[in-house]
Design a protein around this motif. Structure first.
Motif, PDB file in Angstrom:
ATOM      1  N   ARG A  65     -14.286 -41.919 -20.843  1.00 46.91           N
ATOM      2  CA  ARG A  65     -13.909 -42.863 -19.778  1.00 46.91           C
ATOM      3  C   ARG A  65     -13.386 -42.119 -18.545  1.00 46.91           C
ATOM      4  N   ASP A  68     -16.410 -40.511 -16.895  1.00 48.11           N
ATOM      5  CA  ASP A  68     -17.243 -41.534 -16.263  1.00 48.11           C
ATOM      6  C   ASP A  68     -16.599 -42.122 -15.011  1.00 48.11           C
ATOM      7  N   SER A  69     -15.275 -42.080 -14.940  1.00 47.75           N
ATOM      8  CA  SER A  69     -14.570 -42.675 -13.793  1.00 47.75           C
ATOM      9  C   SER A  69     -14.805 -41.903 -12.490  1.00 47.75           C
ATOM     10  N   TYR A  71     -12.912 -39.473 -11.462  1.00 48.66           N
ATOM     11  CA  TYR A  71     -11.665 -38.838 -11.028  1.00 48.66           C
ATOM     12  C   TYR A  71     -11.602 -37.360 -11.413  1.00 48.66           C
ATOM     13  N   LYS A  99      -4.496 -40.340 -13.424  1.00 49.41           N
ATOM     14  CA  LYS A  99      -5.853 -40.885 -13.546  1.00 49.41           C
ATOM     15  C   LYS A  99      -6.697 -40.143 -14.585  1.00 49.41           C
TER      16      LYS A  99
END
Length: 144
Positions: A65, A68-69, A71, A99
């Protein structure tokens, strides 16, 4: 020594007994990987950084995640080796840790910056060293 091979054969038989179509598909996908064109130091740094993100018992779903974000890539300026080598890992942590904290260990930021610095000091591109080695080319590809 034969005992070890017998144990490995037993494991293979057990896996074959319970394997699913998904396992066969994943095996085919992994065996079909090839070294990509343009295997640059920047790509090598990105691949290594992703491996580092997943390391040390980090939860795979959480790390995925984070990756994939976007950040994580932003934190390392899209893995430009020259730029990442000049970053301060503490500044990355101050700006991005909330983040990307699901990578589990803040010191991974240091490892990535340190790796970029090492790559920058090499006399030949890291990709050239790998591609001209005896390592099977299929082993070098990690899909990210």
């Amino acid at each position: 020594m034969n005992e070890i091979f017998d144990l490995i054969d037993d494991v293979i038989r057990r896996v074959d007994l319970y394997k699913t179509q998904e396992l066969d598909a994943e095996k085919r996908r992994r065996l079909d990987k090839k070294v990509p064109d343009g295997f640059s130091n920047n790509k090598m740094l990105r691949i290594s950084a992703y491996v580092i993100a997943y390391s040390q018992n980090a939860n795979s779903d959480r790390v995925r995640r984070v990756l994939d974000s976007g950040y994580f890539d932003n934190a390392f300026l899209n893995f430009n080796v020259e730029i990442v080598g000049q970053l301060n890992p503490c500044d990355i942590a101050d700006t991005y840790w909330e983040k990307i904290k699901d990578i589990y260990q803040v010191h991974k930021l240091f490892y990535i910056v340190f790796l970029a610095r090492k790559i920058n000091r090499m006399s030949r591109p890291l990709s050239e060293i790998f591609l001209n080695s005896d390592i099977p080319k299929e082993s070098l590809m990690i899909k990210i």
